[in-house]
Design a protein around this motif. Structure first.
Motif, PDB file in Angstrom:
ATOM      1  N   GLY A  16       0.826  -1.219   0.000  1.00 39.10           N
ATOM      2  CA  GLY A  16       0.000   0.000   0.000  1.00 39.10           C
ATOM      3  C   GLY A  16       0.850   1.255   0.000  1.00 39.10           C
ATOM      4  N   ILE A  21      -0.801   6.396   4.189  1.00 35.78           N
ATOM      5  CA  ILE A  21       0.068   5.941   5.283  1.00 35.78           C
ATOM      6  C   ILE A  21       1.256   5.136   4.739  1.00 35.78           C
ATOM      7  N   ARG A  42      -0.565   0.811  -8.266  1.00 40.29           N
ATOM      8  CA  ARG A  42      -0.069   2.001  -8.973  1.00 40.29           C
ATOM      9  C   ARG A  42       1.445   2.150  -8.746  1.00 40.29           C
ATOM     10  N   ASP A  66      -1.218  -6.604  -7.529  1.00 40.65           N
ATOM     11  CA  ASP A  66      -2.617  -6.564  -7.110  1.00 40.65           C
ATOM     12  C   ASP A  66      -2.775  -7.611  -6.009  1.00 40.65           C
ATOM     13  N   LEU A  67      -2.967  -7.148  -4.805  1.00 40.14           N
ATOM     14  CA  LEU A  67      -2.976  -8.049  -3.643  1.00 40.14           C
ATOM     15  C   LEU A  67      -4.217  -8.942  -3.597  1.00 40.14           C
ATOM     16  N   ARG A  68      -5.161  -8.739  -4.514  1.00 39.76           N
ATOM     17  CA  ARG A  68      -6.302  -9.668  -4.587  1.00 39.76           C
ATOM     18  C   ARG A  68      -5.897 -10.949  -5.298  1.00 39.76           C
ATOM     19  N   ALA A  94      -1.451  -2.033   3.050  1.00 42.80           N
ATOM     20  CA  ALA A  94      -2.507  -1.950   2.028  1.00 42.80           C
ATOM     21  C   ALA A  94      -3.860  -2.306   2.632  1.00 42.80           C
ATOM     22  N   LEU A  96      -8.435  -1.179   2.333  1.00 38.62           N
ATOM     23  CA  LEU A  96      -9.476  -0.290   1.827  1.00 38.62           C
ATOM     24  C   LEU A  96     -10.773  -0.547   2.585  1.00 38.62           C
ATOM     25  N   VAL A 116      -8.212  -8.055   0.437  1.00 37.82           N
ATOM     26  CA  VAL A 116      -7.022  -7.207   0.630  1.00 37.82           C
ATOM     27  C   VAL A 116      -6.679  -7.069   2.116  1.00 37.82           C
ATOM     28  N   VAL A 144      -1.065  -2.621   9.748  1.00 39.48           N
ATOM     29  CA  VAL A 144      -1.824  -1.381   9.907  1.00 39.48           C
ATOM     30  C   VAL A 144      -3.295  -1.785  10.037  1.00 39.48           C
ATOM     31  N   LYS A 163     -10.925  -5.579  10.275  1.00 37.09           N
ATOM     32  CA  LYS A 163      -9.912  -5.052  11.188  1.00 37.09           C
ATOM     33  C   LYS A 163      -9.946  -5.778  12.545  1.00 37.09           C
ATOM     34  N   PRO A 191      -5.072   3.222  13.809  1.00 36.39           N
ATOM     35  CA  PRO A 191      -5.380   4.650  13.732  1.00 36.39           C
ATOM     36  C   PRO A 191      -6.878   4.910  13.637  1.00 36.39           C
ATOM     37  N   ALA A 192      -7.274   6.093  14.126  1.00 37.94           N
ATOM     38  CA  ALA A 192      -8.609   6.617  13.825  1.00 37.94           C
ATOM     39  C   ALA A 192      -8.494   7.353  12.485  1.00 37.94           C
ATOM     40  N   TYR A 193      -9.351   8.349  12.246  1.00 40.51           N
ATOM     41  CA  TYR A 193      -9.304   9.042  10.955  1.00 40.51           C
ATOM     42  C   TYR A 193      -7.907   9.576  10.642  1.00 40.51           C
ATOM     43  N   PHE A 198      -8.285   7.140   1.573  1.00 47.08           N
ATOM     44  CA  PHE A 198      -9.148   6.088   2.120  1.00 47.08           C
ATOM     45  C   PHE A 198     -10.568   6.621   2.375  1.00 47.08           C
TER      46      PHE A 198
HETATM   47  N1  LIG Z   1      -7.261   6.774   6.480  1.00 46.70           N
HETATM   48  C1  LIG Z   1      -7.897   6.360   7.548  1.00 46.70           C
HETATM   49  O1  LIG Z   1      -8.759   7.082   8.121  1.00 46.70           O
HETATM   50  C2  LIG Z   1      -7.555   5.025   8.156  1.00 46.70           C
HETATM   51  C3  LIG Z   1      -7.909   4.799   9.490  1.00 46.70           C
HETATM   52  C4  LIG Z   1      -7.588   3.577  10.064  1.00 46.70           C
HETATM   53  C5  LIG Z   1      -6.925   2.621   9.346  1.00 46.70           C
HETATM   54  N2  LIG Z   1      -6.603   2.855   8.052  1.00 46.70           N
HETATM   55  C6  LIG Z   1      -5.897   1.782   7.319  1.00 46.70           C
HETATM   56  O2  LIG Z   1      -4.679   2.286   6.833  1.00 46.70           O
HETATM   57  C7  LIG Z   1      -4.251   1.500   5.724  1.00 46.70           C
HETATM   58  C8  LIG Z   1      -3.741   2.419   4.635  1.00 46.70           C
HETATM   59  O3  LIG Z   1      -4.812   3.222   4.177  1.00 46.70           O
HETATM   60  P1  LIG Z   1      -4.639   4.768   3.841  1.00 46.70           P
HETATM   61  O4  LIG Z   1      -5.440   5.518   4.803  1.00 46.70           O
HETATM   62  O5  LIG Z   1      -3.221   5.108   3.650  1.00 46.70           O
HETATM   63  O6  LIG Z   1      -5.459   4.815   2.451  1.00 46.70           O
HETATM   64  P2  LIG Z   1      -5.044   5.055   0.933  1.00 46.70           P
HETATM   65  O7  LIG Z   1      -4.309   6.343   0.802  1.00 46.70           O
HETATM   66  O8  LIG Z   1      -6.295   4.862   0.153  1.00 46.70           O
HETATM   67  O9  LIG Z   1      -4.016   3.866   0.622  1.00 46.70           O
HETATM   68  C9  LIG Z   1      -4.444   2.548   0.443  1.00 46.70           C
HETATM   69  C10 LIG Z   1      -3.297   1.754  -0.164  1.00 46.70           C
HETATM   70  O10 LIG Z   1      -3.713   0.375  -0.299  1.00 46.70           O
HETATM   71  C11 LIG Z   1      -3.377  -0.065  -1.608  1.00 46.70           C
HETATM   72  N3  LIG Z   1      -4.282  -1.092  -2.114  1.00 46.70           N
HETATM   73  C12 LIG Z   1      -5.639  -1.128  -2.053  1.00 46.70           C
HETATM   74  N4  LIG Z   1      -6.113  -2.192  -2.740  1.00 46.70           N
HETATM   75  C13 LIG Z   1      -5.008  -2.853  -3.223  1.00 46.70           C
HETATM   76  C14 LIG Z   1      -4.830  -4.006  -4.039  1.00 46.70           C
HETATM   77  N5  LIG Z   1      -5.852  -4.709  -4.507  1.00 46.70           N
HETATM   78  N6  LIG Z   1      -3.573  -4.370  -4.347  1.00 46.70           N
HETATM   79  C15 LIG Z   1      -2.510  -3.642  -3.914  1.00 46.70           C
HETATM   80  N7  LIG Z   1      -2.619  -2.556  -3.140  1.00 46.70           N
HETATM   81  C16 LIG Z   1      -3.847  -2.160  -2.814  1.00 46.70           C
HETATM   82  C17 LIG Z   1      -3.488   1.205  -2.474  1.00 46.70           C
HETATM   83  O11 LIG Z   1      -2.670   1.054  -3.634  1.00 46.70           O
HETATM   84  P3  LIG Z   1      -3.186   0.945  -5.153  1.00 46.70           P
HETATM   85  O12 LIG Z   1      -4.561   1.553  -5.230  1.00 46.70           O
HETATM   86  O13 LIG Z   1      -2.150   1.694  -5.929  1.00 46.70           O
HETATM   87  O14 LIG Z   1      -3.156  -0.513  -5.454  1.00 46.70           O
HETATM   88  C18 LIG Z   1      -2.912   2.251  -1.541  1.00 46.70           C
HETATM   89  O15 LIG Z   1      -1.500   2.277  -1.654  1.00 46.70           O
HETATM   90  C19 LIG Z   1      -5.451   0.628   5.336  1.00 46.70           C
HETATM   91  O16 LIG Z   1      -5.215  -0.683   5.798  1.00 46.70           O
HETATM   92  C20 LIG Z   1      -6.607   1.252   6.100  1.00 46.70           C
HETATM   93  O17 LIG Z   1      -7.593   0.299   6.419  1.00 46.70           O
HETATM   94  C21 LIG Z   1      -6.891   4.041   7.443  1.00 46.70           C
END
Ligand SMILES: NC(=O)c1ccc[n+]([C@@H]2O[C@H](COP(=O)([O-])OP(=O)(O)OC[C@H]3O[C@@H](n4cnc5c(N)ncnc54)[C@H](OP(=O)(O)O)[C@@H]3O)[C@@H](O)[C@H]2O)c1
Length: 252
Positions: A16, A21, A42, A66-68, A94, A96, A116, A144, A163, A191-193, A198
Protein backbone atom coordinates in the motif's frame (compact mmCIF):
# COMPACT_ATOMS: atom_id res chain seq x y z
CA UNK A 1 14.20 9.33 20.97
CA UNK A 2 13.92 6.85 18.10
CA UNK A 3 16.97 5.03 16.78
CA UNK A 4 16.75 2.74 13.77
CA UNK A 5 20.51 2.18 13.48
CA UNK A 6 20.19 -1.58 13.73
CA UNK A 7 17.74 -1.65 10.81
CA UNK A 8 19.95 0.39 8.47
CA UNK A 9 20.65 -1.54 5.27
CA UNK A 10 17.93 -4.07 6.09
CA UNK A 11 15.09 -4.63 3.65
CA UNK A 12 11.59 -3.36 4.45
CA UNK A 13 8.55 -4.22 2.34
CA UNK A 14 5.66 -1.75 2.61
CA UNK A 15 2.39 -2.78 0.98
CA UNK A 16 0.00 0.00 0.00
CA UNK A 17 2.97 2.30 -0.63
CA UNK A 18 1.39 4.24 -3.49
CA UNK A 19 -0.63 6.51 -1.23
CA UNK A 20 -1.45 7.73 2.28
CA UNK A 21 0.07 5.94 5.28
CA UNK A 22 2.08 3.46 3.20
CA UNK A 23 3.65 6.21 1.07
CA UNK A 24 4.60 8.21 4.18
CA UNK A 25 6.04 5.10 5.86
CA UNK A 26 8.04 4.11 2.78
CA UNK A 27 9.64 7.56 2.58
CA UNK A 28 10.34 7.68 6.30
CA UNK A 29 12.03 4.25 6.35
CA UNK A 30 14.08 5.26 3.30
CA UNK A 31 15.21 8.41 5.16
CA UNK A 32 16.14 6.22 8.15
CA UNK A 33 18.53 4.23 5.93
CA UNK A 34 16.58 1.04 5.21
CA UNK A 35 16.34 -0.45 1.73
CA UNK A 36 12.65 -0.03 0.97
CA UNK A 37 10.39 -2.01 -1.34
CA UNK A 38 7.03 -0.40 -2.02
CA UNK A 39 4.19 -2.46 -3.45
CA UNK A 40 0.76 -1.53 -4.79
CA UNK A 41 -1.12 -1.57 -8.09
CA UNK A 42 -0.07 2.00 -8.97
CA UNK A 43 3.64 1.22 -9.27
CA UNK A 44 4.35 4.53 -11.03
CA UNK A 45 3.19 6.47 -7.98
CA UNK A 46 5.62 4.57 -5.75
CA UNK A 47 8.46 5.08 -8.22
CA UNK A 48 7.77 8.84 -8.23
CA UNK A 49 8.07 9.10 -4.44
CA UNK A 50 11.81 8.39 -4.31
CA UNK A 51 12.84 9.28 -7.86
CA UNK A 52 14.63 12.49 -6.83
CA UNK A 53 16.33 11.13 -3.72
CA UNK A 54 17.45 7.84 -5.26
CA UNK A 55 17.33 8.16 -9.08
CA UNK A 56 19.34 4.98 -9.66
CA UNK A 57 17.25 2.86 -7.30
CA UNK A 58 20.19 1.97 -5.03
CA UNK A 59 18.03 2.01 -1.91
CA UNK A 60 14.52 1.39 -3.14
CA UNK A 61 12.35 -0.69 -5.43
CA UNK A 62 8.78 -0.09 -6.64
CA UNK A 63 6.69 -3.15 -7.43
CA UNK A 64 3.29 -3.34 -9.12
CA UNK A 65 1.08 -5.91 -7.42
CA UNK A 66 -2.62 -6.56 -7.11
CA UNK A 67 -2.98 -8.05 -3.64
CA UNK A 68 -6.30 -9.67 -4.59
CA UNK A 69 -4.27 -12.07 -6.72
CA UNK A 70 -2.40 -14.76 -4.79
CA UNK A 71 -0.05 -15.41 -7.75
CA UNK A 72 0.83 -11.72 -7.89
CA UNK A 73 1.75 -11.80 -4.19
CA UNK A 74 3.97 -14.86 -4.66
CA UNK A 75 5.67 -13.20 -7.64
CA UNK A 76 6.32 -10.07 -5.58
CA UNK A 77 8.13 -12.10 -2.89
CA UNK A 78 10.09 -14.06 -5.52
CA UNK A 79 11.25 -10.79 -7.12
CA UNK A 80 12.44 -9.41 -3.78
CA UNK A 81 14.20 -12.70 -2.95
CA UNK A 82 15.98 -12.74 -6.30
CA UNK A 83 17.08 -9.11 -6.10
CA UNK A 84 17.54 -8.52 -2.35
CA UNK A 85 17.66 -11.97 -0.76
CA UNK A 86 14.35 -11.42 1.07
CA UNK A 87 12.93 -9.01 3.64
CA UNK A 88 13.59 -8.17 7.29
CA UNK A 89 10.64 -5.84 7.96
CA UNK A 90 7.09 -6.14 6.66
CA UNK A 91 4.60 -3.30 6.94
CA UNK A 92 1.18 -4.69 5.98
CA UNK A 93 -0.42 -1.35 5.16
CA UNK A 94 -2.51 -1.95 2.03
CA UNK A 95 -6.20 -1.84 2.75
CA UNK A 96 -9.48 -0.29 1.83
CA UNK A 97 -12.99 0.28 3.04
CA UNK A 98 -16.32 0.45 1.29
CA UNK A 99 -19.45 1.90 2.83
CA UNK A 100 -21.24 -1.43 2.32
CA UNK A 101 -23.74 -2.16 5.13
CA UNK A 102 -24.86 -5.70 5.80
CA UNK A 103 -28.48 -5.02 4.85
CA UNK A 104 -27.83 -3.16 1.61
CA UNK A 105 -24.17 -3.62 0.67
CA UNK A 106 -22.67 -5.27 -2.36
CA UNK A 107 -21.02 -8.68 -1.85
CA UNK A 108 -18.23 -7.72 -4.28
CA UNK A 109 -17.33 -4.82 -1.98
CA UNK A 110 -17.27 -7.19 1.01
CA UNK A 111 -15.09 -9.61 -0.97
CA UNK A 112 -12.57 -6.90 -1.92
CA UNK A 113 -12.22 -5.79 1.71
CA UNK A 114 -11.76 -9.38 2.88
CA UNK A 115 -9.30 -10.21 0.07
CA UNK A 116 -7.02 -7.21 0.63
CA UNK A 117 -7.41 -6.42 4.34
CA UNK A 118 -7.36 -10.04 5.57
CA UNK A 119 -6.33 -12.69 3.03
CA UNK A 120 -3.48 -10.73 1.41
CA UNK A 121 -2.22 -9.72 4.86
CA UNK A 122 -2.11 -13.42 5.87
CA UNK A 123 -0.22 -14.47 2.73
CA UNK A 124 2.26 -11.58 2.93
CA UNK A 125 2.87 -12.40 6.59
CA UNK A 126 3.51 -16.09 5.89
CA UNK A 127 5.90 -15.30 3.02
CA UNK A 128 7.60 -12.45 4.87
CA UNK A 129 8.27 -14.59 7.92
CA UNK A 130 9.85 -17.31 5.75
CA UNK A 131 12.38 -14.66 4.63
CA UNK A 132 12.93 -13.33 8.16
CA UNK A 133 13.68 -16.80 9.50
CA UNK A 134 16.21 -17.35 6.71
CA UNK A 135 17.82 -13.99 7.52
CA UNK A 136 18.57 -14.44 11.22
CA UNK A 137 15.09 -14.73 12.77
CA UNK A 138 15.10 -11.09 13.94
CA UNK A 139 12.53 -9.38 11.75
CA UNK A 140 9.46 -7.32 12.53
CA UNK A 141 5.94 -7.52 11.07
CA UNK A 142 3.66 -4.51 11.56
CA UNK A 143 -0.02 -4.65 10.61
CA UNK A 144 -1.82 -1.38 9.91
CA UNK A 145 -5.15 -2.11 11.56
CA UNK A 146 -7.69 0.52 12.65
CA UNK A 147 -9.65 1.89 15.57
CA UNK A 148 -12.44 0.12 13.66
CA UNK A 149 -10.80 -3.09 14.87
CA UNK A 150 -11.70 -2.01 18.41
CA UNK A 151 -15.22 -0.62 17.98
CA UNK A 152 -17.85 -0.65 15.23
CA UNK A 153 -18.85 2.80 13.95
CA UNK A 154 -22.41 2.82 12.53
CA UNK A 155 -22.93 0.49 9.60
CA UNK A 156 -19.24 -0.26 9.04
CA UNK A 157 -19.69 -3.85 10.27
CA UNK A 158 -17.93 -5.59 7.38
CA UNK A 159 -14.96 -3.19 7.23
CA UNK A 160 -14.70 -3.41 11.03
CA UNK A 161 -14.85 -7.21 10.80
CA UNK A 162 -11.74 -7.15 8.60
CA UNK A 163 -9.91 -5.05 11.19
CA UNK A 164 -11.14 -7.17 14.12
CA UNK A 165 -9.66 -10.05 12.10
CA UNK A 166 -6.33 -8.21 11.99
CA UNK A 167 -6.42 -8.05 15.80
CA UNK A 168 -6.94 -11.81 15.93
CA UNK A 169 -4.16 -12.34 13.40
CA UNK A 170 -1.79 -10.19 15.46
CA UNK A 171 -2.35 -12.21 18.63
CA UNK A 172 -2.46 -15.54 16.75
CA UNK A 173 0.89 -14.83 15.12
CA UNK A 174 2.36 -13.77 18.45
CA UNK A 175 1.28 -17.14 19.88
CA UNK A 176 2.80 -19.04 16.94
CA UNK A 177 6.09 -17.11 17.11
CA UNK A 178 6.31 -17.79 20.85
CA UNK A 179 5.68 -21.49 20.32
CA UNK A 180 8.47 -21.48 17.71
CA UNK A 181 10.87 -19.61 20.06
CA UNK A 182 11.32 -17.01 17.34
CA UNK A 183 12.84 -13.55 17.87
CA UNK A 184 10.62 -12.03 15.17
CA UNK A 185 8.28 -9.34 16.52
CA UNK A 186 4.66 -8.72 15.57
CA UNK A 187 2.90 -5.40 16.19
CA UNK A 188 -0.24 -3.61 15.07
CA UNK A 189 -1.18 0.03 14.85
CA UNK A 190 -4.81 1.12 15.03
CA UNK A 191 -5.38 4.65 13.73
CA UNK A 192 -8.61 6.62 13.82
CA UNK A 193 -9.30 9.04 10.96
CA UNK A 194 -6.18 9.83 8.92
CA UNK A 195 -6.28 12.38 6.10
CA UNK A 196 -5.80 10.06 3.10
CA UNK A 197 -7.71 8.91 0.01
CA UNK A 198 -9.15 6.09 2.12
CA UNK A 199 -11.95 8.35 3.39
CA UNK A 200 -13.21 9.65 0.00
CA UNK A 201 -12.93 6.11 -1.37
CA UNK A 202 -14.97 4.73 1.55
CA UNK A 203 -17.76 7.29 1.14
CA UNK A 204 -17.40 7.55 -2.65
CA UNK A 205 -17.39 11.31 -2.11
CA UNK A 206 -14.52 13.79 -1.97
CA UNK A 207 -16.93 16.34 -0.52
CA UNK A 208 -17.80 14.04 2.40
CA UNK A 209 -14.09 13.41 3.05
CA UNK A 210 -13.36 17.13 3.15
CA UNK A 211 -16.30 17.66 5.54
CA UNK A 212 -14.86 15.00 7.90
CA UNK A 213 -11.32 16.43 7.72
CA UNK A 214 -12.68 19.90 8.57
CA UNK A 215 -14.36 18.75 11.81
CA UNK A 216 -11.10 18.82 13.80
CA UNK A 217 -7.35 18.52 13.24
CA UNK A 218 -7.17 14.96 11.92
CA UNK A 219 -4.16 12.67 11.95
CA UNK A 220 -1.76 12.90 9.02
CA UNK A 221 -0.04 9.88 7.36
CA UNK A 222 3.28 11.11 8.79
CA UNK A 223 1.86 10.79 12.35
CA UNK A 224 1.32 7.08 11.70
CA UNK A 225 4.73 6.70 10.04
CA UNK A 226 6.26 8.23 13.21
CA UNK A 227 4.45 5.66 15.36
CA UNK A 228 5.65 2.82 13.11
CA UNK A 229 9.22 4.07 13.42
CA UNK A 230 8.77 4.13 17.20
CA UNK A 231 7.64 0.48 17.24
CA UNK A 232 10.59 -0.57 15.07
CA UNK A 233 13.04 1.41 17.18
CA UNK A 234 12.16 -0.32 20.47
CA UNK A 235 14.97 -2.53 21.77
CA UNK A 236 14.72 -6.20 20.74
CA UNK A 237 13.17 -7.30 24.06
CA UNK A 238 10.28 -4.79 23.71
CA UNK A 239 7.32 -5.71 21.51
CA UNK A 240 4.59 -3.10 21.16
CA UNK A 241 1.43 -5.12 20.67
CA UNK A 242 -1.06 -2.56 19.36
CA UNK A 243 -0.92 1.24 19.31
CA UNK A 244 -4.31 2.96 19.31
CA UNK A 245 -3.93 6.46 17.85
CA UNK A 246 -6.71 9.07 17.68
CA UNK A 247 -6.64 12.75 16.86
CA UNK A 248 -6.88 14.58 20.16
CA UNK A 249 -10.24 16.10 19.28
CA UNK A 250 -11.84 13.01 17.70
CA UNK A 251 -14.84 11.84 19.71
CA UNK A 252 -15.70 8.43 18.24
N1 LIG B 1 -7.26 6.77 6.48
C1 LIG B 1 -7.90 6.36 7.55
O1 LIG B 1 -8.76 7.08 8.12
C2 LIG B 1 -7.55 5.03 8.16
C3 LIG B 1 -7.91 4.80 9.49
C4 LIG B 1 -7.59 3.58 10.06
C5 LIG B 1 -6.92 2.62 9.35
N2 LIG B 1 -6.60 2.85 8.05
C6 LIG B 1 -5.90 1.78 7.32
O2 LIG B 1 -4.68 2.29 6.83
C7 LIG B 1 -4.25 1.50 5.72
C8 LIG B 1 -3.74 2.42 4.63
O3 LIG B 1 -4.81 3.22 4.18
P1 LIG B 1 -4.64 4.77 3.84
O4 LIG B 1 -5.44 5.52 4.80
O5 LIG B 1 -3.22 5.11 3.65
O6 LIG B 1 -5.46 4.82 2.45
P2 LIG B 1 -5.04 5.05 0.93
O7 LIG B 1 -4.31 6.34 0.80
O8 LIG B 1 -6.30 4.86 0.15
O9 LIG B 1 -4.02 3.87 0.62
C9 LIG B 1 -4.44 2.55 0.44
C10 LIG B 1 -3.30 1.75 -0.16
O10 LIG B 1 -3.71 0.37 -0.30
C11 LIG B 1 -3.38 -0.06 -1.61
N3 LIG B 1 -4.28 -1.09 -2.11
C12 LIG B 1 -5.64 -1.13 -2.05
N4 LIG B 1 -6.11 -2.19 -2.74
C13 LIG B 1 -5.01 -2.85 -3.22
C14 LIG B 1 -4.83 -4.01 -4.04
N5 LIG B 1 -5.85 -4.71 -4.51
N6 LIG B 1 -3.57 -4.37 -4.35
C15 LIG B 1 -2.51 -3.64 -3.91
N7 LIG B 1 -2.62 -2.56 -3.14
C16 LIG B 1 -3.85 -2.16 -2.81
C17 LIG B 1 -3.49 1.21 -2.47
O11 LIG B 1 -2.67 1.05 -3.63
P3 LIG B 1 -3.19 0.94 -5.15
O12 LIG B 1 -4.56 1.55 -5.23
O13 LIG B 1 -2.15 1.69 -5.93
O14 LIG B 1 -3.16 -0.51 -5.45
C18 LIG B 1 -2.91 2.25 -1.54
O15 LIG B 1 -1.50 2.28 -1.65
C19 LIG B 1 -5.45 0.63 5.34
O16 LIG B 1 -5.21 -0.68 5.80
C20 LIG B 1 -6.61 1.25 6.10
O17 LIG B 1 -7.59 0.30 6.42
C21 LIG B 1 -6.89 4.04 7.44
Amino acid sequence: MTDLTRWQGKVALVTGASSGIGAATLQRLFDEGLFVVGAARRQERIAALLKDKDPEGKQHMALGVDLRDVNDIQKMFETVRQQMGGIDVLINCAGLGHDAPLLSGDAEHWREMLDVNVLALCICTQEGIKDMRERGDKGHVIHVSSMSGHRVPGSSGVYSATKFAVRSLTEGLRNELRAANSHIRISAISPAYVETDFVSHYHRSEEKAQEIFARFEVLQPEDIADAIVYMLSCPPHVQVHDLLVRATEQTS
